[in-house]
Design a protein around this motif. Structure first.
Motif, mmCIF file in Angstrom:
data_model
loop_
_atom_site.group_PDB
_atom_site.id
_atom_site.type_symbol
_atom_site.label_atom_id
_atom_site.label_comp_id
_atom_site.label_asym_id
_atom_site.label_seq_id
_atom_site.Cartn_x
_atom_site.Cartn_y
_atom_site.Cartn_z
ATOM 1 N N TYR A 1 22.739 -5.317 -5.138
ATOM 2 C CA TYR A 1 23.228 -4.350 -4.134
ATOM 3 C C TYR A 1 23.341 -5.184 -2.977
ATOM 4 O O TYR A 1 24.501 -5.118 -2.197
ATOM 5 C CB TYR A 1 22.402 -3.115 -3.925
ATOM 6 N N ALA A 2 22.470 -5.878 -2.582
ATOM 7 C CA ALA A 2 22.507 -6.729 -1.402
ATOM 8 C C ALA A 2 23.676 -7.654 -1.304
ATOM 9 O O ALA A 2 24.239 -7.947 -0.449
ATOM 10 C CB ALA A 2 21.185 -7.391 -1.133
ATOM 11 N N SER A 3 23.960 -8.441 -2.651
ATOM 12 C CA SER A 3 24.961 -9.368 -2.597
ATOM 13 C C SER A 3 26.200 -8.955 -2.418
ATOM 14 O O SER A 3 27.030 -9.816 -2.379
ATOM 15 C CB SER A 3 24.673 -9.959 -4.075
ATOM 16 N N ASP B 1 18.619 1.887 1.442
ATOM 17 C CA ASP B 1 18.921 2.363 2.801
ATOM 18 C C ASP B 1 18.756 1.203 3.673
ATOM 19 O O ASP B 1 19.245 0.899 4.950
ATOM 20 C CB ASP B 1 18.348 3.687 3.101
ATOM 21 N N GLU B 2 17.155 0.662 3.570
ATOM 22 C CA GLU B 2 16.772 -0.556 4.414
ATOM 23 C C GLU B 2 17.438 -1.609 4.138
ATOM 24 O O GLU B 2 17.854 -2.260 5.427
ATOM 25 C CB GLU B 2 15.132 -0.461 4.085
ATOM 26 N N ILE B 3 17.737 -2.001 2.929
ATOM 27 C CA ILE B 3 18.606 -3.043 2.796
ATOM 28 C C ILE B 3 19.968 -3.196 3.524
ATOM 29 O O ILE B 3 20.244 -4.182 4.445
ATOM 30 C CB ILE B 3 18.907 -3.388 1.335
ATOM 31 N N ARG B 4 20.586 -2.033 3.369
ATOM 32 C CA ARG B 4 21.839 -1.880 4.321
ATOM 33 C C ARG B 4 21.757 -2.037 5.679
ATOM 34 O O ARG B 4 22.558 -2.438 6.449
ATOM 35 C CB ARG B 4 22.360 -0.356 3.993
ATOM 36 N N GLU B 5 20.446 -1.533 6.313
ATOM 37 C CA GLU B 5 20.355 -1.607 7.835
ATOM 38 C C GLU B 5 19.779 -2.995 8.143
ATOM 39 O O GLU B 5 20.041 -3.261 9.242
ATOM 40 C CB GLU B 5 19.190 -0.452 8.018
ATOM 41 N N ASN C 1 0.921 -1.260 0.050
ATOM 42 C CA ASN C 1 -0.012 0.034 -0.099
ATOM 43 C C ASN C 1 0.807 1.445 -0.008
ATOM 44 O O ASN C 1 0.357 2.146 -0.304
ATOM 45 C CB ASN C 1 -0.934 0.052 1.303
ATOM 46 N N SER C 2 2.155 1.182 0.265
ATOM 47 C CA SER C 2 2.948 2.218 0.289
ATOM 48 C C SER C 2 4.261 1.970 -0.250
ATOM 49 O O SER C 2 5.580 1.699 0.287
ATOM 50 C CB SER C 2 3.340 2.474 1.751
ATOM 51 N N PRO C 3 4.388 2.087 -1.802
ATOM 52 C CA PRO C 3 5.483 1.749 -2.304
ATOM 53 C C PRO C 3 6.745 2.791 -2.211
ATOM 54 O O PRO C 3 6.452 3.756 -1.591
ATOM 55 C CB PRO C 3 5.191 1.912 -3.799
ATOM 56 N N LYS C 4 7.924 2.248 -2.278
ATOM 57 C CA LYS C 4 9.164 3.088 -1.835
ATOM 58 C C LYS C 4 9.918 3.369 -3.018
ATOM 59 O O LYS C 4 10.006 2.643 -3.970
ATOM 60 C CB LYS C 4 9.894 2.384 -0.832
ATOM 61 N N THR C 5 10.853 4.221 -2.908
ATOM 62 C CA THR C 5 11.769 4.606 -3.759
ATOM 63 C C THR C 5 12.864 3.682 -3.791
ATOM 64 O O THR C 5 13.305 2.930 -2.736
ATOM 65 C CB THR C 5 12.367 6.173 -3.532
ATOM 66 N N TYR C 6 13.722 3.603 -4.685
ATOM 67 C CA TYR C 6 14.973 2.614 -4.740
ATOM 68 C C TYR C 6 15.862 3.377 -3.659
ATOM 69 O O TYR C 6 16.362 2.349 -3.253
ATOM 70 C CB TYR C 6 15.618 3.196 -6.024
ATOM 71 N N VAL C 7 15.933 4.570 -3.392
ATOM 72 C CA VAL C 7 16.912 4.925 -2.401
ATOM 73 C C VAL C 7 16.489 4.488 -1.239
ATOM 74 O O VAL C 7 17.508 4.342 -0.382
ATOM 75 C CB VAL C 7 17.146 6.573 -2.725
#
Length: 444
Positions: free
Chosen positions: A330-332, A214-218, A204-210
């Protein structure tokens, strides 16, 4: 005239990034050399599956205005180690028309030439637009499989297809389809799973790439899931140790028909951001070899969006899948910190005589002895700047204004610098062991 078996460039076939007008001499030379590559060389130059980049390199050089002499020189350097196109395991076109034989041959590089001839006959009979819709985008089991393979091999088949479409060369499109058929399909399985998860649980709340970077890094589980010794850090790391986490973040980046154009620009900007900002001071400025492919593939999506034969739904899907794979990439690499100041404060090594402006950057990239990765990266960054012009200082556009040319300088300076050309898996400390500290650099 260009056809599925004949490569023919004109002075009007110079692609989406304009730098310097082309000559008939260069058009003739690049057509001749690409034809030789098409007829004689395999799409992989080694048994290990390393890709033949000649088509990418020569079309990029040509598109940016390189003269015939430079095109010929770069070709000679990279043609010397290619392997023959034909193998001892040829399969007849009529045999490949059997679904069983076609499926049996998928994923096997020894059948590249057989697939190439097969797709040439299909392109001749049906037209390249119809063939792409049938073999990649029909939504049936066969096309879903080949579309997944198109995104394999660090996006090389997709990049190859993009060049074929951008430069109006059906023969290059045939090479791309044959290359895709020779890749395995673990990438496609991930993409289909992500797509299925997104449909089952729409956000219901899509996010931006950026935001997602940030969330993947955290997320410590996801950002440390890949290990240095993994043979493939997405397949053997992320998708084994943190598949649910990866799906959760990937499916929060949502492309719709209404936001397709904006999401395309966002994808381009963000891939350049995470590739350029993933530095490791005080080590030399270097670009990650794997992230670079996300940027080099990004340039083709505005061209895809302009194709009248592509349905809007398929344009959306092509971009959505690119986003799923970029975020996994990016995660990999252990989600390295993204240091925007490494870009904004960068001082180019050459500023005299316009060497640090785009024409000078491209001239230096022409003269680089390389397999084509560097000049593709430079062109893709310039395309990012052109794509971003209409959006201004929106929140998701981390790269803006003077930073575009700064990144162009980082590209050419880094590959002209000593040591290995690229860093590999930059989020790991091991990736930087062989690179020098840079107290000599102007910005330090």
């Amino acid at each position: 005239m260009a056809s599925p078996s004949k490569i023919h460039l004109t002075v009007n076939d110079t692609g989406v990034v304009k730098n310097k007008s082309q000559t008939n001499e260069a058009a003739a030379k690049v057509s001749e050399l690409l034809q030789e590559n098409h007829d004689k060389h395999h799409i992989f130059f080694s048994e290990s599956g390393f890709h033949n980049h000649i088509a990418h390199q020569l079309l990029t050089l040509y598109g940016l205005g390189a003269p015939a002499s430079i095109i010929e020189q770069r070709y000679a350097e990279n043609a010397s180690y290619q392997r023959p196109a034909k193998s001892n395991d040829e399969v007849a076109v009529e045999d490949l028309r059997s679904p069983e034989t076609f499926t049996k041959c998928l994923g096997k590089a020894k059948y590249y030439h057989s697939f190439l001839v097969f797709f040439q006959t299909e392109l001749e009979a049906k037209g390249w637009e119809n063939v792409l819709n049938e073999y990649l985008l029909a939504g049936n089991e066969k096309s879903e499989d080949l579309l997944g393979r198109l995104y394999g091999g660090f996006l090389h088949p997709l990049i190859h297809l993009g060049f074929g479409i951008e430069f109006h060369q059906p023969a290059i499109i045939g090479e791309a389809l044959a290359q895709a058929a020779c890749h395995d399909n673990w990438t496609g399985k991930y993409l289909l799973a992500a797509e299925k998860a997104a449909k089952a649980n729409p956000t219901n709340s899509p996010k931006t790439y950026v935001q997602l970077l940030d969330e993947i890094r955290e997320d410590k589980k996801l950002s440390t899931a890949a290990e240095w010794d993994d043979g493939n850090k997405i397949r053997d790391g992320i998708l084994v140790r943190a598949p649910e986490e990866m799906m959760n973040y990937a499916t929060q980046w949502v492309v719709t028909p209404e936001n397709l154009e904006q999401r395309t620009a966002e994808m381009i900007n963000s891939t350049i951001y995470f590739t350029a900002a993933a530095q490791h001071p005080p080590k030399q400025v270097k670009f990650d070899f794997y992230f670079m492919h996300c940027v080099n593939a990004s340039i083709f999506f505005p061209t895809f969006n302009k194709q009248p034969w592509l349905s809007t739904a398929n344009k959306v899907r092509l971009l959505q899948w690119k986003g799923y794979l970029d975020l996994a990439m990016y995660a990999s690499r252990r989600s390295p910190p993204l240091l925007l100041e490494e870009i904004s404060t960068y001082v180019p090594t050459k500023l005299e005589k316009g060497d640090g402006e785009w024409p000078g950057i491209f001239q230096r990239l022409w003269e680089l002895k390389d397999d084509g990765h560097a000049i593709k990266l430079g062109r893709a960054v310039r395309n990012g700047e052109l794509t971003a012009e209409k959006y201004g200082d929106v929140e998701w556009a981390k790269i803006r204004g003077f930073m575009w040319e700064k990144i162009g300088n980082m590209v050419i300076d880094s590959v002209e610098d000593q040591g290995e050309t690229w860093a590999r898996s930059v989020g790991f400390n091991e990736a930087w062991v062989d690179y020098e500290d840079r107290p000599r650099r102007a910005q330090i």
